[in-house]
Design a protein around this motif. Sequence first.
Motif, PDB file in Angstrom:
ATOM      1  N   ALA A   1       0.815  -1.218   0.000  1.00  0.00           N
ATOM      2  CA  ALA A   1       0.000   0.000   0.000  1.00  0.00           C
ATOM      3  C   ALA A   1       0.843   1.260   0.000  1.00  0.00           C
ATOM      4  O   ALA A   1       1.834   1.357   0.727  1.00  0.00           O
ATOM      5  N   HIS A   2       0.457   2.183  -0.834  1.00  0.00           N
ATOM      6  CA  HIS A   2       1.125   3.487  -0.830  1.00  0.00           C
ATOM      7  C   HIS A   2       0.184   4.538  -0.247  1.00  0.00           C
ATOM      8  O   HIS A   2       0.613   5.554   0.251  1.00  0.00           O
ATOM      9  N   ARG A   3      -1.139   4.274  -0.356  1.00  0.00           N
ATOM     10  CA  ARG A   3      -2.108   5.219   0.202  1.00  0.00           C
ATOM     11  C   ARG A   3      -2.926   4.475   1.250  1.00  0.00           C
ATOM     12  O   ARG A   3      -3.634   3.522   0.935  1.00  0.00           O
ATOM     13  N   LEU A   4      -2.771   4.906   2.487  1.00  0.00           N
ATOM     14  CA  LEU A   4      -3.310   4.097   3.579  1.00  0.00           C
ATOM     15  C   LEU A   4      -4.825   3.980   3.567  1.00  0.00           C
ATOM     16  O   LEU A   4      -5.378   3.008   4.091  1.00  0.00           O
ATOM     17  N   SER A   5      -5.540   4.948   2.962  1.00  0.00           N
ATOM     18  CA  SER A   5      -7.006   4.888   3.016  1.00  0.00           C
ATOM     19  C   SER A   5      -7.527   3.619   2.347  1.00  0.00           C
ATOM     20  O   SER A   5      -8.563   3.097   2.726  1.00  0.00           O
ATOM     21  N   THR A   6      -6.794   3.123   1.341  1.00  0.00           N
ATOM     22  CA  THR A   6      -7.301   1.951   0.619  1.00  0.00           C
ATOM     23  C   THR A   6      -7.162   0.654   1.420  1.00  0.00           C
ATOM     24  O   THR A   6      -7.745  -0.353   1.059  1.00  0.00           O
ATOM     25  N   ILE A   7      -6.377   0.680   2.495  1.00  0.00           N
ATOM     26  CA  ILE A   7      -6.192  -0.584   3.217  1.00  0.00           C
ATOM     27  C   ILE A   7      -6.701  -0.493   4.667  1.00  0.00           C
ATOM     28  O   ILE A   7      -6.391  -1.344   5.500  1.00  0.00           O
ATOM     29  N   LYS A   8      -7.496   0.566   4.892  1.00  0.00           N
ATOM     30  CA  LYS A   8      -8.012   0.775   6.249  1.00  0.00           C
ATOM     31  C   LYS A   8      -8.772  -0.454   6.761  1.00  0.00           C
ATOM     32  O   LYS A   8      -8.746  -0.773   7.942  1.00  0.00           O
ATOM     33  N   ASN A   9      -9.441  -1.129   5.820  1.00  0.00           N
ATOM     34  CA  ASN A   9     -10.257  -2.282   6.227  1.00  0.00           C
ATOM     35  C   ASN A   9      -9.517  -3.606   6.200  1.00  0.00           C
ATOM     36  O   ASN A   9     -10.142  -4.663   6.317  1.00  0.00           O
ATOM     37  N   ALA A  10      -8.222  -3.558   6.027  1.00  0.00           N
ATOM     38  CA  ALA A  10      -7.466  -4.819   5.941  1.00  0.00           C
ATOM     39  C   ALA A  10      -7.592  -5.614   7.239  1.00  0.00           C
ATOM     40  O   ALA A  10      -7.727  -5.038   8.322  1.00  0.00           O
ATOM     41  N   ASP A  11      -7.554  -6.950   7.080  1.00  0.00           N
ATOM     42  CA  ASP A  11      -7.619  -7.796   8.285  1.00  0.00           C
ATOM     43  C   ASP A  11      -6.350  -7.625   9.102  1.00  0.00           C
ATOM     44  O   ASP A  11      -6.361  -7.714  10.319  1.00  0.00           O
ATOM     45  N   ASN A  12      -5.247  -7.424   8.408  1.00  0.00           N
ATOM     46  CA  ASN A  12      -3.981  -7.278   9.129  1.00  0.00           C
ATOM     47  C   ASN A  12      -3.073  -6.319   8.352  1.00  0.00           C
ATOM     48  O   ASN A  12      -2.936  -6.440   7.134  1.00  0.00           O
ATOM     49  N   ILE A  13      -2.509  -5.361   9.067  1.00  0.00           N
ATOM     50  CA  ILE A  13      -1.589  -4.434   8.408  1.00  0.00           C
ATOM     51  C   ILE A  13      -0.201  -4.702   8.978  1.00  0.00           C
ATOM     52  O   ILE A  13      -0.026  -4.767  10.202  1.00  0.00           O
ATOM     53  N   LEU A  14       0.772  -4.889   8.074  1.00  0.00           N
ATOM     54  CA  LEU A  14       2.146  -5.165   8.522  1.00  0.00           C
ATOM     55  C   LEU A  14       2.980  -3.928   8.244  1.00  0.00           C
ATOM     56  O   LEU A  14       3.068  -3.491   7.083  1.00  0.00           O
ATOM     57  N   LEU A  15       3.544  -3.371   9.267  1.00  0.00           N
ATOM     58  CA  LEU A  15       4.379  -2.191   9.070  1.00  0.00           C
ATOM     59  C   LEU A  15       5.823  -2.652   8.897  1.00  0.00           C
ATOM     60  O   LEU A  15       6.420  -3.218   9.817  1.00  0.00           O
ATOM     61  N   ILE A  16       6.346  -2.460   7.689  1.00  0.00           N
ATOM     62  CA  ILE A  16       7.717  -2.897   7.409  1.00  0.00           C
ATOM     63  C   ILE A  16       8.625  -1.675   7.440  1.00  0.00           C
ATOM     64  O   ILE A  16       8.409  -0.711   6.703  1.00  0.00           O
ATOM     65  N   ASN A  17       9.606  -1.746   8.280  1.00  0.00           N
ATOM     66  CA  ASN A  17      10.557  -0.631   8.370  1.00  0.00           C
ATOM     67  C   ASN A  17      11.971  -1.192   8.478  1.00  0.00           C
ATOM     68  O   ASN A  17      12.222  -2.087   9.291  1.00  0.00           O
ATOM     69  N   GLN A  18      12.835  -0.694   7.637  1.00  0.00           N
ATOM     70  CA  GLN A  18      14.232  -1.128   7.621  1.00  0.00           C
ATOM     71  C   GLN A  18      14.387  -2.646   7.594  1.00  0.00           C
ATOM     72  O   GLN A  18      15.190  -3.232   8.330  1.00  0.00           O
ATOM     73  N   GLY A  19      13.556  -3.260   6.762  1.00  0.00           N
ATOM     74  CA  GLY A  19      13.696  -4.698   6.550  1.00  0.00           C
ATOM     75  C   GLY A  19      13.146  -5.584   7.643  1.00  0.00           C
ATOM     76  O   GLY A  19      13.459  -6.771   7.680  1.00  0.00           O
ATOM     77  N   LYS A  20      12.357  -4.979   8.557  1.00  0.00           N
ATOM     78  CA  LYS A  20      11.787  -5.791   9.651  1.00  0.00           C
ATOM     79  C   LYS A  20      10.306  -5.499   9.784  1.00  0.00           C
ATOM     80  O   LYS A  20       9.860  -4.406   9.427  1.00  0.00           O
ATOM     81  N   VAL A  21       9.553  -6.494  10.312  1.00  0.00           N
ATOM     82  CA  VAL A  21       8.149  -6.206  10.601  1.00  0.00           C
ATOM     83  C   VAL A  21       8.143  -5.487  11.944  1.00  0.00           C
ATOM     84  O   VAL A  21       8.394  -6.090  12.984  1.00  0.00           O
ATOM     85  N   GLU A  22       7.870  -4.183  11.898  1.00  0.00           N
ATOM     86  CA  GLU A  22       7.990  -3.396  13.129  1.00  0.00           C
ATOM     87  C   GLU A  22       6.757  -3.559  14.007  1.00  0.00           C
ATOM     88  O   GLU A  22       6.837  -3.596  15.227  1.00  0.00           O
ATOM     89  N   GLN A  23       5.607  -3.692  13.352  1.00  0.00           N
ATOM     90  CA  GLN A  23       4.356  -3.805  14.098  1.00  0.00           C
ATOM     91  C   GLN A  23       3.309  -4.400  13.181  1.00  0.00           C
ATOM     92  O   GLN A  23       3.430  -4.270  11.956  1.00  0.00           O
ATOM     93  N   SER A  24       2.279  -5.030  13.734  1.00  0.00           N
ATOM     94  CA  SER A  24       1.195  -5.497  12.867  1.00  0.00           C
ATOM     95  C   SER A  24      -0.117  -5.484  13.633  1.00  0.00           C
ATOM     96  O   SER A  24      -0.130  -5.497  14.869  1.00  0.00           O
ATOM     97  N   GLY A  25      -1.227  -5.429  12.894  1.00  0.00           N
ATOM     98  CA  GLY A  25      -2.543  -5.398  13.523  1.00  0.00           C
ATOM     99  C   GLY A  25      -3.541  -4.730  12.602  1.00  0.00           C
ATOM    100  O   GLY A  25      -3.205  -4.368  11.468  1.00  0.00           O
ATOM    101  N   THR A  26      -4.760  -4.526  13.120  1.00  0.00           N
ATOM    102  CA  THR A  26      -5.766  -3.832  12.309  1.00  0.00           C
ATOM    103  C   THR A  26      -5.449  -2.335  12.324  1.00  0.00           C
ATOM    104  O   THR A  26      -4.610  -1.881  13.108  1.00  0.00           O
ATOM    105  N   HIS A  27      -6.165  -1.600  11.497  1.00  0.00           N
ATOM    106  CA  HIS A  27      -5.918  -0.159  11.408  1.00  0.00           C
ATOM    107  C   HIS A  27      -6.057   0.510  12.781  1.00  0.00           C
ATOM    108  O   HIS A  27      -5.177   1.269  13.217  1.00  0.00           O
TER     109      HIS A  27
END
Length: 588
Positions: free
Chosen positions: A528-554
């Motif tokens: 995702a490049h625009r967060l509004s389109t994935i607001k309803n995702a079951d799970n959002i994975l925040l990838i930063n510097q090659g690691k999964v920094e955090q995950s969860g719903t919006h």
Amino acid sequence: MKKNGVMGSILSYAKPCKGKLLLSIACALISVAGSIAPFVAAYHVMVLFFDNSATSGAIIYWSLVCALGFLIKVVFHAISTTLSHVSAYTILEIMRKKIADKLLKAPLGITQGLSAGKVKSIVVDQVETIEIPLAHVIPEGAAALVLPLAVFGYLCVIDFRLALASLITVPLSMIPYGIMLGGYNKTYSKYMESNEHMNNVVVEYVEGIEVVKAFNQSTTSYEKYRRAVESFKKTTLDWYKSTWKYTTLGSVILPSTLLGVLPIGTLMYLSGSATLPDITMAMLLSMGLVSSLGRFILFFNQIKSIQYSVSSINKTFDIGELPQVSRERPIKKHDIRLEHVTFSYTGKEDVLHDVSLTIPENSFSAVVGPSGGGKSTLARLIARFWDTTKGSITIGGVNIKDIPLTQLADEVSFVTQDNFLFNCSIMENIRLGNPKAADAQVLEAARKAQCDEFIGKLEKGYQSMAGEAGDKLSGGERQRITIARAILKNAPIIILDEATSFTDPENEAKIQEAIAELTKGKTLLVIAHRLSTIKNADNILLINQGKVEQSGTHEAMLQKSPLYSEMWQAHIGAKKWSVRAGSKEVLA
Ligand code: ADP
């Protein structure tokens, strides 16, 4: 690349036409033998005259030998050349097929990284440069090498002293030729590099003409083009200038065989140790002997150019192949698991560090994060554009390395912003998703992808060629065609590299509808490049510097991840700004 390696790979390309090549060599040798016959006949006619024993019968006989020899020379040379041309084109075909095969087996990530200009230049131009030398090396090379040897042998039969005398200019001419050939390899490489550079710059200039014009860079770009062409001219001229004195000297000395045969022959005649026909014949033959030796220099050049091209083809396509399995594996579930995945493009720095995550079947997951964090890399690894450096990726519990690439391609649709259309009809472009689909299924997919309306407006509708229609289609419309293709493919896993920009809000809405159709009941991963389109995702994975920094719903992410909150605020801000800017435009 080592010389042996190059010759080895030429021979390996030549394997299927080995028989034809051998036959071509045999015919070339017969042709050479035929070309000696007129000399033999001339010698015997001379002897007849000197002995005063010439009869019309004997002269007619030797004339027929002469004519037959000539006929054999011409016919067998033609057969040899035809066979060598057929072999040369077969070798080119094999090389081109092997390159295409290599591109298919190489990791997709690497293939995509190759410049289209360079690949084209190698597959079409570089391979083509091999044809002429390859087709001519055998018949002409055989003639250039075997003919002088055969003539020399025949001279030895007449008188070995005269034979040696005819070679007197050979060592003398070797001095200038030796100087000329010193450093040949280096100069030849420089010449080819300059040639290649010019080729690349020309391709770059033509491919980038749109950017050049848009940014008014015609002067600088043209300057680079001009410099490449000039540098090629200079390299070629410098090479010519540095060798022409020696080439001229060598080519003057080498054929002056009379320098040896005439004085030595005369001395031998005066001392009574050689007959006049022998000396006359030696003079004639020695002239024929060295002229074909001179052609050997050309032959040398041709071998060199084959070696260079093959070595540069090998170097460019010296890319690893993805290890493949051939047996299909039953895949019952479509959940994706990454376990301790580490990945490096270069083998030095890791771009992903020990990533473990699960994407459940039929779920909607999204990867978000700062640019360069590794989102696309992660998605591409799931589609096996590359293999992981460490760790494993499984689909339904099966390691993707154990799934044949064709089966994996059926399981995963990778829909990107690069909506490439082939130059065939729009109908066929969509049908690429499933070549077995009937027209009605193609139309259904197009309708679901919101393409029906704009395709209907094209003059020839679904039969319009993508090339002709391409210019008339907007970026969003082209993307919807590729989504229709993916709908038709109906893979259970969809990886969507969300477009960064849409041409207009209407297009965006339609693309969102098309995507909704595509992803119904699928395992979906969105970069995702625009967060509004994935607001309803079951799970959002925040990838930063090659690691999964955090995950969860919006909602959860807003709570627990400051970086996500920040990105969300920035996105909302940007959206408000764009809405305001848009309404201003409408009001104006
Ligand atoms: P994102 O999608 O989050 O913007 P990427 O996965 O594209 O990030 O890139 C992660 C890192 O890998 C970046 O540092 C990028 O420069 C590097 N990278 C991406 N593609 C390649 C490639 N083909 N070769 C080498 N490095 C690459």
